[in-house]
Design an enzyme around this catalytic site. Structure first.
Site, PDB file in Angstrom:
ATOM      1  N   GLY A  80       0.831  -1.203   0.000  1.00 53.38           N
ATOM      2  CA  GLY A  80       0.000   0.000   0.000  1.00 53.38           C
ATOM      3  C   GLY A  80       0.865   1.253   0.000  1.00 53.38           C
ATOM      4  O   GLY A  80       2.021   1.240   0.436  1.00 53.38           O
ATOM      5  N   SER A 107      -1.596  -3.196  -5.051  1.00 54.28           N
ATOM      6  CA  SER A 107      -2.431  -3.276  -3.846  1.00 54.28           C
ATOM      7  C   SER A 107      -3.736  -2.511  -4.028  1.00 54.28           C
ATOM      8  O   SER A 107      -3.772  -1.489  -4.716  1.00 54.28           O
ATOM      9  CB  SER A 107      -1.655  -2.673  -2.674  1.00 54.28           C
ATOM     10  OG  SER A 107      -2.520  -2.325  -1.623  1.00 54.28           O
ATOM     11  N   THR A 156      -5.852 -11.278  -0.098  1.00 58.03           N
ATOM     12  CA  THR A 156      -5.117 -11.255   1.173  1.00 58.03           C
ATOM     13  C   THR A 156      -6.062 -11.675   2.290  1.00 58.03           C
ATOM     14  O   THR A 156      -7.083 -11.027   2.521  1.00 58.03           O
ATOM     15  CB  THR A 156      -4.532  -9.850   1.427  1.00 58.03           C
ATOM     16  OG1 THR A 156      -3.651  -9.546   0.343  1.00 58.03           O
ATOM     17  CG2 THR A 156      -3.761  -9.798   2.730  1.00 58.03           C
ATOM     18  N   LYS A 252      -3.147 -15.126  -0.130  1.00 62.45           N
ATOM     19  CA  LYS A 252      -1.931 -14.638   0.524  1.00 62.45           C
ATOM     20  C   LYS A 252      -2.174 -14.414   2.013  1.00 62.45           C
ATOM     21  O   LYS A 252      -3.121 -13.711   2.390  1.00 62.45           O
ATOM     22  CB  LYS A 252      -1.515 -13.321  -0.139  1.00 62.45           C
ATOM     23  CG  LYS A 252      -0.405 -12.582   0.556  1.00 62.45           C
ATOM     24  CD  LYS A 252       0.032 -11.392  -0.277  1.00 62.45           C
ATOM     25  CE  LYS A 252       1.026 -10.529   0.450  1.00 62.45           C
ATOM     26  NZ  LYS A 252       0.438  -9.748   1.542  1.00 62.45           N
ATOM     27  N   HIS A 276       2.381 -11.344   6.476  1.00 59.62           N
ATOM     28  CA  HIS A 276       2.213  -9.926   6.120  1.00 59.62           C
ATOM     29  C   HIS A 276       3.464  -9.136   6.492  1.00 59.62           C
ATOM     30  O   HIS A 276       3.384  -7.973   6.902  1.00 59.62           O
ATOM     31  CB  HIS A 276       0.989  -9.356   6.837  1.00 59.62           C
ATOM     32  CG  HIS A 276       0.195  -8.373   6.022  1.00 59.62           C
ATOM     33  ND1 HIS A 276      -0.961  -8.704   5.379  1.00 59.62           N
ATOM     34  CD2 HIS A 276       0.396  -7.054   5.758  1.00 59.62           C
ATOM     35  CE1 HIS A 276      -1.451  -7.631   4.759  1.00 59.62           C
ATOM     36  NE2 HIS A 276      -0.632  -6.620   4.969  1.00 59.62           N
ATOM     37  N   ARG A 331       9.451  -5.175   1.258  1.00 64.59           N
ATOM     38  CA  ARG A 331      10.349  -4.058   1.599  1.00 64.59           C
ATOM     39  C   ARG A 331      11.559  -3.986   0.674  1.00 64.59           C
ATOM     40  O   ARG A 331      12.024  -2.891   0.349  1.00 64.59           O
ATOM     41  CB  ARG A 331      10.774  -4.177   3.057  1.00 64.59           C
ATOM     42  CG  ARG A 331       9.581  -4.022   4.026  1.00 64.59           C
ATOM     43  CD  ARG A 331      10.008  -4.222   5.455  1.00 64.59           C
ATOM     44  NE  ARG A 331       8.899  -4.114   6.390  1.00 64.59           N
ATOM     45  CZ  ARG A 331       8.129  -5.139   6.759  1.00 64.59           C
ATOM     46  NH1 ARG A 331       8.324  -6.361   6.243  1.00 64.59           N
ATOM     47  NH2 ARG A 331       7.151  -4.948   7.629  1.00 64.59           N
TER      48      ARG A 331
HETATM   49  C1  LIG Z   1       4.650  -0.836   3.633  1.00 65.43           C
HETATM   50  C2  LIG Z   1       3.908  -2.118   3.399  1.00 65.43           C
HETATM   51  C3  LIG Z   1       2.612  -2.074   2.922  1.00 65.43           C
HETATM   52  C4  LIG Z   1       1.933  -3.264   2.663  1.00 65.43           C
HETATM   53  N1  LIG Z   1       0.684  -3.215   2.097  1.00 65.43           N
HETATM   54  C5  LIG Z   1       0.063  -4.364   1.755  1.00 65.43           C
HETATM   55  C6  LIG Z   1      -1.161  -4.339   1.054  1.00 65.43           C
HETATM   56  O1  LIG Z   1      -1.686  -3.280   0.726  1.00 65.43           O
HETATM   57  N2  LIG Z   1      -1.744  -5.518   0.759  1.00 65.43           N
HETATM   58  C7  LIG Z   1      -1.175  -6.725   1.103  1.00 65.43           C
HETATM   59  O2  LIG Z   1      -1.729  -7.777   0.806  1.00 65.43           O
HETATM   60  N3  LIG Z   1       0.003  -6.765   1.737  1.00 65.43           N
HETATM   61  C8  LIG Z   1       0.642  -5.629   2.064  1.00 65.43           C
HETATM   62  N4  LIG Z   1       1.862  -5.686   2.672  1.00 65.43           N
HETATM   63  C9  LIG Z   1       2.501  -6.986   2.907  1.00 65.43           C
HETATM   64  C10 LIG Z   1       3.337  -7.389   1.696  1.00 65.43           C
HETATM   65  O3  LIG Z   1       2.523  -7.728   0.620  1.00 65.43           O
HETATM   66  C11 LIG Z   1       4.220  -8.602   2.007  1.00 65.43           C
HETATM   67  O4  LIG Z   1       3.443  -9.635   2.542  1.00 65.43           O
HETATM   68  C12 LIG Z   1       5.350  -8.270   2.973  1.00 65.43           C
HETATM   69  O5  LIG Z   1       5.891  -7.000   2.706  1.00 65.43           O
HETATM   70  C13 LIG Z   1       6.444  -9.325   2.869  1.00 65.43           C
HETATM   71  O6  LIG Z   1       7.451  -9.091   3.772  1.00 65.43           O
HETATM   72  P1  LIG Z   1       8.812  -8.318   3.409  1.00 65.43           P
HETATM   73  O7  LIG Z   1       8.473  -6.875   3.383  1.00 65.43           O
HETATM   74  O8  LIG Z   1       9.683  -8.669   4.570  1.00 65.43           O
HETATM   75  O9  LIG Z   1       9.304  -8.825   2.092  1.00 65.43           O
HETATM   76  C14 LIG Z   1       2.559  -4.511   2.931  1.00 65.43           C
HETATM   77  C15 LIG Z   1       3.864  -4.529   3.414  1.00 65.43           C
HETATM   78  C16 LIG Z   1       4.542  -3.355   3.650  1.00 65.43           C
HETATM   79  C17 LIG Z   1       5.960  -3.412   4.145  1.00 65.43           C
END
Ligand SMILES: Cc1cc2nc3c(=O)[nH]c(=O)nc-3n(C[C@H](O)[C@H](O)[C@H](O)COP(=O)(O)O)c2cc1C
Length: 387
Positions: A80, A107, A156, A252, A276, A331
């Site tokens: 997001g 997202s 998700t 997910k 997540h 990230r």
């Molecule tokens: C800043 C941020 C925003 C995120 N927003 C969403 C989102 O909108 N929808 C979603 O399914 N997952 C979201 N996630 C989770 C990511 O899809 C993912 O599962 C996660 O970042 C994986 O871990 P990593 O950052 O260590 O690679 C978000 C993660 C972060 C760091």
């Protein structure tokens, strides 16, 4: 420009460039951040088997995920507010992904809308939905993703209610940032970011403002979000969402073998083992530690992907060797996006690809599809230490 050889280099530039509110939004986990930390540190417990005198010429990282061909089994996770990490962030990340040949997942909570990303890219991307209450809005969202030619739907399932991240509350996270004495002081040190942001109109949640009932201007978004998520989500509802999409569906946010088995019943094409990124249940085990059990439970029946904690190609390789067919990075690409826009996302993908390719070679493998548990040395109780 500093020499960028690892994801950590991008993170350092990112931290300098982007307002604290958005850096903190990405670089934080829920509550004590134990799960957030262990997502990465648990990868370090796994060691690799070095093999020598194996022909390493003609290597390939090419992979199929949900029946689609990609340059490597790494997708950009749905994140997001990418459009706050860099102006037009989703478009920049999607362009980097399509040029590299990996999936970009947009997202629901993006700044650039589905239509906007579609009109600035040429290849289909994946679209992520949260499980919201409003059927009308959800159906229209699915239809918009179909019209935009999205090639997979990521549902998700681990965010019926939101985990708490202390920093977001303390910083008053908002898009665009609210002007308070603290945020103004911080923004004053982020001039290049601010100048770019002034040149774009994309500063609000593009998939929601003007589309969800009662959200015609950004100020009503807060109350909508509080109401929109569905705390009563159950497997029947997930099945219903599945039935509304006639292409590949990826669930997910599965972290337990029992839930992985339930996912088989709803007709998902793939699951993502994920917590997540440590942003929901703090105290949950890391994705990589749960992966062996989930592979044992469903690995021969469904495509299993993994995210949470991946910061290198070695991490990707470890997940693949345990059996994952795909991975997602969150990230790791956000650091690149915040640091250098599209070029930064490309750099993040290059770094991870090179690490994956070289590590695979030094393990004596030429094809990512052939990686297996024979490439790893796992601590004896890696998967069973907590029971
Ligand atoms: C800043 C941020 C925003 C995120 N927003 C969403 C989102 O909108 N929808 C979603 O399914 N997952 C979201 N996630 C989770 C990511 O899809 C993912 O599962 C996660 O970042 C994986 O871990 P990593 O950052 O260590 O690679 C978000 C993660 C972060 C760091």
């Amino acid at each position: 420009m500093p020499v960028i050889t690892e994801i950590e280099d991008l993170k350092r530039i990112y931290k300098r460039r982007v307002p604290k509110m958005f850096y903190d939004y990405a670089e934080t986990g829920s509550w004590t951040e134990q799960t957030f930390r262990e997502n990465s540190s648990d990868f370090d417990e796994i060691r690799l088997r070095q093999r020598i005198a194996v022909d390493m010429a003609g290597r390939t990282t090419a992979a199929k995920m949900v029946g689609q061909d990609y340059a490597m089994p790494v997708a950009l996770a749905p994140v997001g507010l990418c459009g706050m990490q860099a102006a037009d962030g989703e478009i920049k990340a999607a362009r980097a992904a399509e040029k590299f040949g990996v999936p970009f997942t947009l997202s629901t909570m993006s700044i650039c809308s589905i239509e906007d990303v579609a009109s600035h890219t040429t290849k289909p991307f994946w679209f992520q939905v949260y499980t919201l209450k409003d059927d009308d809005f959800m159906k229209r969202l699915f239809a918009r993703a179909k019209d935009a030619n999205c090639s997979a739907l990521v549902i998700t399932v681990d965010l019926q209610i939101m985990g708490q991240r202390h920093k977001d509350l303390k910083n008053g996270l908002s898009a665009p940032p609210k002007l308070t004495p603290a945020s103004i002081l911080n923004l004053a040190t982020k001039v290049p970011w601010g100048l770019e942001m002034l040149q774009t109109k994309r500063r609000f949640f593009g998939n929601i403002v003007g589309h969800a009932k009662g959200v015609t201007d950004p100020t009503s978004l807060g109350s909508w979000t509080a109401e929109a998520f569905d705390p009563s989500l159950d497997w029947e509802r997930i099945k219903q969402f599945r039935s509304w999409w006639d292409g590949p569906v990826i669930l997910k946010g599965i972290l337990d073998p029992e839930d992985a088995k339930r996912a088989l019943d709803v007709g998902a094409d793939a699951i993502v083992v994920s917590n997540h990124g440590g942003r929901q249940l703090d105290g949950a085990l890391s994705s990589i530690r749960m992966l062996p059990q989930i592979m044992d439970a469903v690995g021969d029946k469904i495509e299993v992907h993994l995210d949470s904690g991946i910061r290198s190609g070695q991490d990707v390789l470890k997940a693949l060797a345990i059996g994952a067919r795909g991975t997602m990075i969150g990230r790791a690409f956000v650091y690149g996006l915040g640091a250098m826009g599209e070029a930064g996302v490309t750099r993040a993908l290059q770094v991870i690809h090179k690490e994956l390719d070289t590590t695979m070679a030094l393990c004596g493998e030429r094809d990512v599809a052939k990686l297996g548990r024979h490439n790893l040395l796992l601590p004896e109780n890696f998967a069973t230490r907590w029971s």
